[in-house]
Design a protein around this motif. Structure first.
Motif, PDB file in Angstrom:
ATOM      1  N   SER A 172       0.832  -1.204   0.000  1.00 12.69           N
ATOM      2  CA  SER A 172       0.000   0.000   0.000  1.00 12.69           C
ATOM      3  C   SER A 172       0.862   1.248   0.000  1.00 12.69           C
ATOM      4  N   LEU A 173       1.887   1.268   0.827  1.00 15.21           N
ATOM      5  CA  LEU A 173       2.776   2.423   0.865  1.00 15.21           C
ATOM      6  C   LEU A 173       3.508   2.581  -0.464  1.00 15.21           C
ATOM      7  N   ASP A 174       3.992   1.480  -1.013  1.00 13.96           N
ATOM      8  CA  ASP A 174       4.671   1.535  -2.305  1.00 13.96           C
ATOM      9  C   ASP A 174       3.738   2.111  -3.364  1.00 13.96           C
ATOM     10  N   LEU A 175       2.504   1.651  -3.383  1.00 16.40           N
ATOM     11  CA  LEU A 175       1.523   2.147  -4.352  1.00 16.40           C
ATOM     12  C   LEU A 175       1.302   3.645  -4.177  1.00 16.40           C
ATOM     13  N   LEU A 176       1.153   4.093  -2.952  1.00 19.01           N
ATOM     14  CA  LEU A 176       0.927   5.513  -2.700  1.00 19.01           C
ATOM     15  C   LEU A 176       2.121   6.358  -3.153  1.00 19.01           C
ATOM     16  N   VAL A 177       3.328   5.896  -2.853  1.00 19.24           N
ATOM     17  CA  VAL A 177       4.538   6.624  -3.258  1.00 19.24           C
ATOM     18  C   VAL A 177       4.624   6.686  -4.780  1.00 19.24           C
ATOM     19  N   LEU A 178       4.422   5.549  -5.434  1.00 15.84           N
ATOM     20  CA  LEU A 178       4.493   5.523  -6.901  1.00 15.84           C
ATOM     21  C   LEU A 178       3.437   6.439  -7.506  1.00 15.84           C
ATOM     22  N   ARG A 179       2.244   6.421  -6.947  1.00 16.15           N
ATOM     23  CA  ARG A 179       1.146   7.242  -7.483  1.00 16.15           C
ATOM     24  C   ARG A 179       1.444   8.730  -7.327  1.00 16.15           C
ATOM     25  N   VAL A 180       1.975   9.118  -6.167  1.00 15.07           N
ATOM     26  CA  VAL A 180       2.323  10.526  -5.947  1.00 15.07           C
ATOM     27  C   VAL A 180       3.434  10.948  -6.910  1.00 15.07           C
ATOM     28  N   LEU A 181       4.442  10.102  -7.088  1.00 18.24           N
ATOM     29  CA  LEU A 181       5.538  10.446  -7.998  1.00 18.24           C
ATOM     30  C   LEU A 181       5.091  10.437  -9.458  1.00 18.24           C
ATOM     31  N   ASN A 182       3.999   9.763  -9.754  1.00 20.13           N
ATOM     32  CA  ASN A 182       3.456   9.790 -11.112  1.00 20.13           C
ATOM     33  C   ASN A 182       3.015  11.208 -11.493  1.00 20.13           C
ATOM     34  N   CYS A 183       2.719  12.023 -10.492  1.00 21.69           N
ATOM     35  CA  CYS A 183       2.292  13.404 -10.723  1.00 21.69           C
ATOM     36  C   CYS A 183       3.461  14.373 -10.813  1.00 21.69           C
ATOM     37  N   GLU A 195       0.853   0.711 -12.213  1.00 16.94           N
ATOM     38  CA  GLU A 195      -0.364   0.236 -12.879  1.00 16.94           C
ATOM     39  C   GLU A 195      -0.738  -1.164 -12.411  1.00 16.94           C
ATOM     40  N   GLU A 196       0.263  -2.026 -12.241  1.00 18.80           N
ATOM     41  CA  GLU A 196       0.016  -3.387 -11.754  1.00 18.80           C
ATOM     42  C   GLU A 196      -0.512  -3.359 -10.315  1.00 18.80           C
ATOM     43  N   GLU A 197       0.080  -2.505  -9.488  1.00 19.04           N
ATOM     44  CA  GLU A 197      -0.352  -2.426  -8.088  1.00 19.04           C
ATOM     45  C   GLU A 197      -1.745  -1.815  -7.970  1.00 19.04           C
ATOM     46  N   ILE A 198      -2.076  -0.860  -8.835  1.00 18.70           N
ATOM     47  CA  ILE A 198      -3.443  -0.307  -8.841  1.00 18.70           C
ATOM     48  C   ILE A 198      -4.434  -1.409  -9.201  1.00 18.70           C
ATOM     49  N   HIS A 199      -4.113  -2.187 -10.220  1.00 22.11           N
ATOM     50  CA  HIS A 199      -4.985  -3.293 -10.619  1.00 22.11           C
ATOM     51  C   HIS A 199      -5.169  -4.281  -9.460  1.00 22.11           C
ATOM     52  N   ASN A 200      -4.060  -4.654  -8.807  1.00 21.67           N
ATOM     53  CA  ASN A 200      -4.140  -5.585  -7.676  1.00 21.67           C
ATOM     54  C   ASN A 200      -4.936  -4.991  -6.524  1.00 21.67           C
ATOM     55  N   TRP A 201      -4.759  -3.686  -6.280  1.00 21.80           N
ATOM     56  CA  TRP A 201      -5.503  -3.020  -5.209  1.00 21.80           C
ATOM     57  C   TRP A 201      -7.003  -3.061  -5.515  1.00 21.80           C
ATOM     58  N   GLU A 202      -7.372  -2.775  -6.749  1.00 19.37           N
ATOM     59  CA  GLU A 202      -8.784  -2.793  -7.128  1.00 19.37           C
ATOM     60  C   GLU A 202      -9.387  -4.175  -6.966  1.00 19.37           C
ATOM     61  N   LEU A 203      -8.646  -5.217  -7.347  1.00 22.94           N
ATOM     62  CA  LEU A 203      -9.129  -6.590  -7.160  1.00 22.94           C
ATOM     63  C   LEU A 203      -9.303  -6.922  -5.685  1.00 22.94           C
ATOM     64  N   THR A 204      -8.282  -6.599  -4.893  1.00 24.98           N
ATOM     65  CA  THR A 204      -8.311  -6.923  -3.464  1.00 24.98           C
ATOM     66  C   THR A 204      -9.386  -6.137  -2.733  1.00 24.98           C
ATOM     67  N   ALA A 211     -12.816  -7.413  -3.572  1.00 23.63           N
ATOM     68  CA  ALA A 211     -13.106  -8.683  -2.898  1.00 23.63           C
ATOM     69  C   ALA A 211     -13.445  -8.456  -1.431  1.00 23.63           C
ATOM     70  N   ILE A 212     -12.693  -7.585  -0.767  1.00 22.41           N
ATOM     71  CA  ILE A 212     -12.965  -7.284   0.645  1.00 22.41           C
ATOM     72  C   ILE A 212     -14.338  -6.636   0.782  1.00 22.41           C
ATOM     73  N   ASN A 213     -14.661  -5.706  -0.101  1.00 22.52           N
ATOM     74  CA  ASN A 213     -15.972  -5.057  -0.053  1.00 22.52           C
ATOM     75  C   ASN A 213     -17.106  -6.056  -0.258  1.00 22.52           C
ATOM     76  N   ARG A 214     -16.899  -7.039  -1.135  1.00 23.29           N
ATOM     77  CA  ARG A 214     -17.936  -8.061  -1.343  1.00 23.29           C
ATOM     78  C   ARG A 214     -18.124  -8.906  -0.092  1.00 23.29           C
TER      79      ARG A 214
END
Length: 113
Positions: A13-24, A91-100, A103-106
């Motif tokens: 989660s932290l890695d995803l957040l860091v990557l997403r912020v640096l994407n900007c 992009e891969e981590e966003i996809h995995n986050w959306e899947l996970t 699933a948790i929400n379901r």
């Protein structure tokens, strides 16, 4: 050869957040942490003890790169930027986050009835 990434969700989660912020755009460590806080409406807070090991790990894996620059106060600061490999990883981590999270929400929806 790409190392296998750990499936530790808090690190991921932290890695995803860091990557997403640096994407900007390129940022120094404090700027990354502050962006995460602001974009999460102050819900998320990233401490130095978590952020800098994540930045070193992401840099060692080739997902981000860094360079030293002089800041406004003429102090050296390390500026981080996303690499093309980091863009793909994000992009891969966003996809995995959306899947996970889906699933948790379901599961939550099914068990709260």
């Amino acid at each position: 050869m790409k190392k296998s990434r750990k499936k530790n969700s808090s690190l991921g989660s932290l890695d995803l957040l860091v990557l997403r912020v640096l994407n900007c755009g390129d940022k120094h460590g404090y700027g990354i942490a502050r962006n995460i806080e602001l974009l999460s409406s102050e819900v998320l807070s990233v401490k130095k003890g978590s952020l800098y090991p994540a930045l070193h790990r992401l840099e060692n894996e080739g997902f981000i790169k860094s360079k030293w620059e002089l800041g406004d106060a003429k102090q050296s600061m390390k500026i981080y930027s996303l690499t093309s490999a980091g863009q793909k990883q994000m992009e891969e981590e966003i996809h995995n986050w959306e899947l996970t999270s889906g699933a948790i929400n379901r599961v939550i929806a099914k068990t709260s009835q």
